[in-house]
Scaffold this motif. Structure first.
Motif, mmCIF file in Angstrom:
data_model
loop_
_atom_site.group_PDB
_atom_site.id
_atom_site.type_symbol
_atom_site.label_atom_id
_atom_site.label_comp_id
_atom_site.label_asym_id
_atom_site.label_seq_id
_atom_site.Cartn_x
_atom_site.Cartn_y
_atom_site.Cartn_z
ATOM 1 N N ARG A 161 0.845 -1.186 0.000
ATOM 2 C CA ARG A 161 0.000 0.000 0.000
ATOM 3 C C ARG A 161 0.873 1.226 0.000
ATOM 4 N NH1 ARG A 161 -3.307 0.446 4.808
ATOM 5 N NH2 ARG A 161 -4.335 2.040 3.609
ATOM 6 N N TYR A 167 -5.265 2.029 -2.748
ATOM 7 C CA TYR A 167 -5.336 0.811 -1.944
ATOM 8 C C TYR A 167 -5.823 1.096 -0.524
ATOM 9 C CZ TYR A 167 -2.523 -0.965 -5.787
ATOM 10 O OH TYR A 167 -2.058 -1.300 -7.036
ATOM 11 N N VAL A 205 -5.214 -7.340 -2.000
ATOM 12 C CA VAL A 205 -5.626 -6.104 -2.663
ATOM 13 C C VAL A 205 -6.547 -6.450 -3.828
ATOM 14 C CG1 VAL A 205 -3.539 -4.895 -1.982
ATOM 15 C CG2 VAL A 205 -3.627 -6.056 -4.191
ATOM 16 N N THR A 212 -7.599 -2.355 -0.257
ATOM 17 C CA THR A 212 -6.949 -3.425 0.494
ATOM 18 C C THR A 212 -8.019 -4.050 1.385
ATOM 19 O OG1 THR A 212 -4.815 -2.296 0.530
ATOM 20 C CG2 THR A 212 -5.185 -4.014 2.177
#
Length: 429
Positions: free
Chosen positions: A43, A329, A391, A426
């Motif tokens: 991320r 994310y 993700v 995510t």
């Protein structure tokens, strides 16, 4: 990048998917197969570098498809390359050709006439310079064109269509050979905004594509693989129906109303079928709340095939799915987060799709369909096979479908249009 709008990637298990939607179940569009440039599972960290391949440096001409045509001219061919920007000019053996610019990597040209059979150079000039492909196109005498019809026969062998069991469906139209109620084609026009272009390794934040497939009459539903209203499906098999596709020439077109641009689609192969596709279209191409007609290579029109959504979105939640750069994310709680949007009621349905990755590899997808009511929660149970920290590319879009009935023979030409966006998340509990 093709999957999405309703469509989802053609190969659900492939490690690299097209991120673009394909709205009708046919992976129609094409920005090329790409995966995430940023390691999945990571991320933040800023935007990934985009490999431009020197596209901005100079114009290049890679191929002319098809590479032969009648010496009388008039054939429409596709020129593939890079750097087709600004004022673009094309010539065959020095004779200018009328063109339709589809994107900076693709254009359609109407071949000018020639004195006789010969192989000639094709030249492209743009704001980035000029490029010549030597012996790129062959003019053939009229007498040799019969072979072209033979080529059409190979489409029949498009024989992956093979079992064309649906050809039997044609007989089902009635002993009199009627094709009333049978489908003869499917067209799509999709518009997607990409929240984080660098996350997908693309240079534009828009993904606008059109596709059309013409086929023999068959009792098929191009969207039968979609889940029903209020339902979700994991790793669904998304394939085109079993039909015998038709080659209607090197190009086909979508005609919008008024000042809407003409969409020229070049011949290609999608899901093993001869089809017509245009990618990288401009935002002006997609006009909301209207109908688009389909024209084949012989000038035959089918009116009002594709109907676009009545309107877009003023608000979508969680908006964080469209974060860019270091904010991409964002966390998405599978047990608490829900989707909400406004206005509602402007399409046949709203679809949400998660393409999920772990450690850089694609591990599965989830596709959900709901009525356009303004809110929807994906059941947490759909994520039971995945882990915190996985993700996903998230597609969120409105879908509009339509069926055009031929007034002469009663055959059907179906259409679908997606309008929405794709972002990243995510997954968290």
């Amino acid at each position: 990048m093709r999957p999405l709008p309703l469509p989802i990637p053609r190969s659900p298990a492939a490690p690299a998917r097209r991120i673009l939607p394909l709205t009708l179940g046919l992976a129609l569009s094409a920005c090329g197969e790409v995966g995430f440039e940023k390691p999945l599972g990571a991320r933040g960290g800023g935007a990934a570098e985009l490999d431009t391949g020197g596209l901005a440096a100079r114009v290049q001409l890679h191929a002319v498809v098809p590479d032969e045509g009648a010496s009388a001219g008039g054939d429409v061919v596709e020129l593939q390359g890079v750097g087709f920007v600004g004022e673009v000019w094309v010539s065959f053996a020095g004779t200018p050709a009328a063109i339709t610019l589809d994107s900076d990597t693709r254009l359609l040209a109407q071949v000018p006439p020639a004195v006789g059979a010969a192989r000639v150079d094709v030249r492209v000039v743009s704001d980035l310079g000029e490029a010549t492909l030597v012996d790129a196109f062959a003019y053939v005498d009229a007498g040799s064109e019969g072979g072209e019809d033979g080529g059409d026969g190979t489409d029949g062998g498009d024989g992956t269509d093979g079992g064309d069991g649906t050809d039997g469906g044609e007989d089902g139209g009635g002993d009199d050979g009627s094709i009333a109620g049978l489908t003869v084609g499917h067209a799509t026009l999709d518009y997607f905004v990409i929240g984080c272009p660098s996350c997908f390794g693309v240079g534009s934040n828009l993904l606008i594509d059109a596709t059309t497939t013409f086929h023999e009459p068959a009792a098929v539903d191009w969207l039968s693989w979609l889940p029903g209203a209020g339902a979700c499906v994991a790793n669904a098999t998304r394939t085109a129906p079993s039909v015998r596709a038709l080659d209607v020439g090197p190009a086909a077109w979508l005609h919008g109303p008024g000042s809407s641009p003409l969409v020229a689609m070049g011949r290609t192969t999608l899901d093993g079928l001869t089809a017509y596709e245009a990618t990288g279209l401009s935002a002006a191409t997609y006009t909301k709340n209207t109908h688009f007609d389909v024209e084949d290579g012989d000038g035959n029109f089918t009116s009002s095939v594709v109907r676009t959504v009545a309107g877009g979105f003023d608000a979508i939640s969680p908006w964080s799915i469209f974060n860019d750069g270091a904010s991409a994310y964002a966390d998405f709680s599978v047990s608490r987060d829900r989707f909400a949007w406004s206005p509602a009621g402007l399409g046949d349905a709203v679809l949400v799709r998660f393409d999920i990755f772990r450690g850089g590899a694609f591990v599965g997808d989830i596709l959900c369909r709901t009525d356009d009511t303004g809110s929807y929660t994906v059941p947490a149970s759909m994520f039971s096979a995945y882990y915190a920290g996985d993700v996903a590319a998230v597609w969120f879009y409105r879908l509009q479908t339509n069926t055009a009935v031929d007034p002469d023979d009663g055959s059907l030409f179906t259409g679908a249009s997606a309008f929405g966006g794709v972002g990243t998340v995510t997954l968290q509990p």
